[in-house]
Design a protein around this motif. Structure first.
Motif, PDB file in Angstrom:
ATOM      1  N   SER A 112      -0.611  -2.537  34.697  1.00  0.00           N
ATOM      2  CA  SER A 112      -0.953  -4.141  34.968  1.00  0.00           C
ATOM      3  C   SER A 112      -1.005  -3.957  36.410  1.00  0.00           C
ATOM      4  CB  SER A 112       0.379  -4.917  34.694  1.00  0.00           C
ATOM      5  OG  SER A 112       0.121  -6.202  35.344  1.00  0.00           O
ATOM      6  N   ALA A 113      -2.159  -4.736  37.057  1.00  0.00           N
ATOM      7  CA  ALA A 113      -2.630  -4.787  38.419  1.00  0.00           C
ATOM      8  C   ALA A 113      -3.448  -6.073  38.495  1.00  0.00           C
ATOM      9  CB  ALA A 113      -3.303  -3.691  38.703  1.00  0.00           C
ATOM     10  N   ASP A 114      -3.838  -6.384  39.724  1.00  0.00           N
ATOM     11  CA  ASP A 114      -4.673  -7.460  39.891  1.00  0.00           C
ATOM     12  C   ASP A 114      -6.299  -7.175  39.650  1.00  0.00           C
ATOM     13  OD1 ASP A 114      -6.526  -6.878  42.574  1.00  0.00           O
ATOM     14  OD2 ASP A 114      -4.463  -6.095  42.814  1.00  0.00           O
ATOM     15  N   GLU A 115      -6.958  -8.133  39.233  1.00  0.00           N
ATOM     16  CA  GLU A 115      -8.327  -7.849  38.535  1.00  0.00           C
ATOM     17  C   GLU A 115      -9.078  -6.936  39.526  1.00  0.00           C
ATOM     18  OE1 GLU A 115     -11.766 -10.959  37.912  1.00  0.00           O
ATOM     19  OE2 GLU A 115     -10.334 -11.280  36.305  1.00  0.00           O
ATOM     20  N   ALA A 151     -18.273   7.172  25.518  1.00  0.00           N
ATOM     21  CA  ALA A 151     -18.162   5.801  25.842  1.00  0.00           C
ATOM     22  C   ALA A 151     -16.704   5.407  26.572  1.00  0.00           C
ATOM     23  CB  ALA A 151     -18.356   4.906  24.672  1.00  0.00           C
ATOM     24  N   LEU A 152     -16.510   4.651  27.725  1.00  0.00           N
ATOM     25  CA  LEU A 152     -15.540   4.128  28.248  1.00  0.00           C
ATOM     26  C   LEU A 152     -15.021   2.984  27.622  1.00  0.00           C
ATOM     27  CD1 LEU A 152     -13.307   5.201  30.471  1.00  0.00           C
ATOM     28  CD2 LEU A 152     -14.881   3.561  31.995  1.00  0.00           C
ATOM     29  N   ILE A 153     -13.880   2.884  27.130  1.00  0.00           N
ATOM     30  CA  ILE A 153     -13.444   1.600  26.461  1.00  0.00           C
ATOM     31  C   ILE A 153     -12.070   1.413  27.219  1.00  0.00           C
ATOM     32  CG2 ILE A 153     -12.670   0.648  24.363  1.00  0.00           C
ATOM     33  CD1 ILE A 153     -15.324   1.699  24.338  1.00  0.00           C
ATOM     34  N   VAL A 154     -11.956   0.297  27.867  1.00  0.00           N
ATOM     35  CA  VAL A 154     -10.849  -0.199  28.771  1.00  0.00           C
ATOM     36  C   VAL A 154      -9.734  -1.055  27.901  1.00  0.00           C
ATOM     37  CG1 VAL A 154     -10.126  -1.333  30.781  1.00  0.00           C
ATOM     38  CG2 VAL A 154     -12.343   0.079  30.558  1.00  0.00           C
ATOM     39  N   ALA A 208      -4.975  -9.594  31.328  1.00  0.00           N
ATOM     40  CA  ALA A 208      -6.012  -9.303  32.190  1.00  0.00           C
ATOM     41  C   ALA A 208      -7.241  -9.971  31.493  1.00  0.00           C
ATOM     42  CB  ALA A 208      -6.146  -7.824  32.210  1.00  0.00           C
ATOM     43  N   ASP A 209      -8.341 -10.290  32.308  1.00  0.00           N
ATOM     44  CA  ASP A 209      -9.612 -10.895  31.714  1.00  0.00           C
ATOM     45  C   ASP A 209     -10.291  -9.529  31.502  1.00  0.00           C
ATOM     46  OD1 ASP A 209     -11.898 -11.668  31.326  1.00  0.00           O
ATOM     47  OD2 ASP A 209     -12.041 -12.950  32.786  1.00  0.00           O
ATOM     48  N   LEU A 210     -10.272  -8.976  30.350  1.00  0.00           N
ATOM     49  CA  LEU A 210     -10.867  -7.680  29.742  1.00  0.00           C
ATOM     50  C   LEU A 210     -12.313  -7.867  29.969  1.00  0.00           C
ATOM     51  CD1 LEU A 210      -8.936  -6.489  26.645  1.00  0.00           C
ATOM     52  CD2 LEU A 210      -8.961  -5.332  28.735  1.00  0.00           C
ATOM     53  N   VAL A 229     -14.158  -2.901  25.345  1.00  0.00           N
ATOM     54  CA  VAL A 229     -12.804  -3.196  25.650  1.00  0.00           C
ATOM     55  C   VAL A 229     -11.958  -2.943  24.186  1.00  0.00           C
ATOM     56  CG1 VAL A 229     -13.545  -4.849  27.343  1.00  0.00           C
ATOM     57  CG2 VAL A 229     -13.449  -5.630  24.857  1.00  0.00           C
ATOM     58  N   HIS A 230     -10.781  -2.957  24.481  1.00  0.00           N
ATOM     59  CA  HIS A 230      -9.606  -2.708  23.347  1.00  0.00           C
ATOM     60  C   HIS A 230      -8.421  -3.532  23.558  1.00  0.00           C
ATOM     61  CE1 HIS A 230      -7.580  -0.126  20.193  1.00  0.00           C
ATOM     62  NE2 HIS A 230      -6.564  -0.474  21.149  1.00  0.00           N
ATOM     63  N   LEU A 231      -8.065  -4.350  22.550  1.00  0.00           N
ATOM     64  CA  LEU A 231      -6.905  -5.130  22.636  1.00  0.00           C
ATOM     65  C   LEU A 231      -5.879  -4.906  21.528  1.00  0.00           C
ATOM     66  CD1 LEU A 231      -7.915  -8.735  20.947  1.00  0.00           C
ATOM     67  CD2 LEU A 231      -9.162  -6.946  20.893  1.00  0.00           C
ATOM     68  N   GLN A 232      -4.625  -5.550  21.677  1.00  0.00           N
ATOM     69  CA  GLN A 232      -3.830  -5.497  20.528  1.00  0.00           C
ATOM     70  C   GLN A 232      -3.892  -6.765  19.398  1.00  0.00           C
ATOM     71  OE1 GLN A 232      -1.505  -2.565  20.372  1.00  0.00           O
ATOM     72  NE2 GLN A 232      -3.213  -1.995  21.450  1.00  0.00           N
TER      73      GLN A 232
END
Length: 216
Positions: free
Chosen positions: A42-45, A65-68, A74-76, A88-91
């Motif tokens: 966790s950090a600022d954008e 490929a780079l997936i974040v 956070a605004d992925l 992007v990757h979410l839960q």
């Protein structure tokens, strides 16, 4: 030559700076890695975007490929777009998956993990994700039983077209997961904590995937 039975998908520890870049470069140098899930603390954008920019070349310059993914809120979509990530990757959140799919269009991949049930997996698939990740470590660091991950990945791979990623807690688990016909095998600590370093770990993983393909 036949295509490999599965490709490698690496999962980083949760990172809070760019010091991990050399390890990423080592792991991806052979060109055998398809994608890397960059897990950021966790950090600022602005800080998150800068981390993606700093770490990305170690992955992308080697064809992966780079997936974040980001811990916490956070605004992925913005972080991926401004940082230059490939996805992007979410839960396990179908509503968020649909929103990200709409915002990112076809420009970047959307993946999902943290999947608890088959119904949740199907709902995420319907939300338009590009892949599902089964078996990754929980927040406390524990992992699901391998038999459970094998069953879930085999079920998904047999019925659905959306690719799946099966997480291997160690190199020894790779053959059982490749046999599910999952498109990707994910590795985390098995690579980063390998006594021979990331290069030897990736080579061993590729060999294990190849051996299983030949056996099949």
């Amino acid at each position: 030559m036949a295509e490999p039975a599965a490709r490698l998908y690496l999962v980083t520890p949760v990172l809070t700076d760019a010091a991990f870049a050399p390890h990423l470069a080592e792991a991806c140098a052979s060109g055998s890695v398809a994608a890397v899930l960059l897990r950021l603390g966790s950090a600022d954008e602005r800080t998150l975007i800068n981390h993606v920019k700093a770490l990305g070349p170690s992955v992308q310059d080697h064809g992966a490929a780079l997936i974040v993914a980001v811990e916490g809120e956070a605004d992925l979509a913005t972080i991926a777009a401004r940082g230059g990530a490939d996805g992007v990757h979410l839960q396990g959140n179908p509503a968020s998956a649909r929103e990200l799919r709409e915002r990112l269009k076809a420009d970047r991949a959307v993946g999902a993990g943290g999947i608890r049930t088959k119904d949740e997996a199907m709902t995420l698939g319907e939300a338009g994700v590009d892949y599902l990740l089964f078996g990754e470590p929980r927040p406390d660091g524990s992992v699901p039983a391998l038999d459970t991950v094998v069953e879930r990945a085999a079920w998904w791979a047999e019925i659905f077209e959306t690719p799946c990623v099966a997480y291997a807690p160690d190199l020894a688990a790779i053959p059982a997961l490749v046999a599910t016909r999952a498109e990707f095998i994910a590795l985390g600590d098995a690579v980063w904590s390998h006594e021979g370093g990331p290069v030897k770990a990736v080579a061993a993983a590729v060999e294990a995937i190849g051996d299983e393909e030949e056996a099949g």
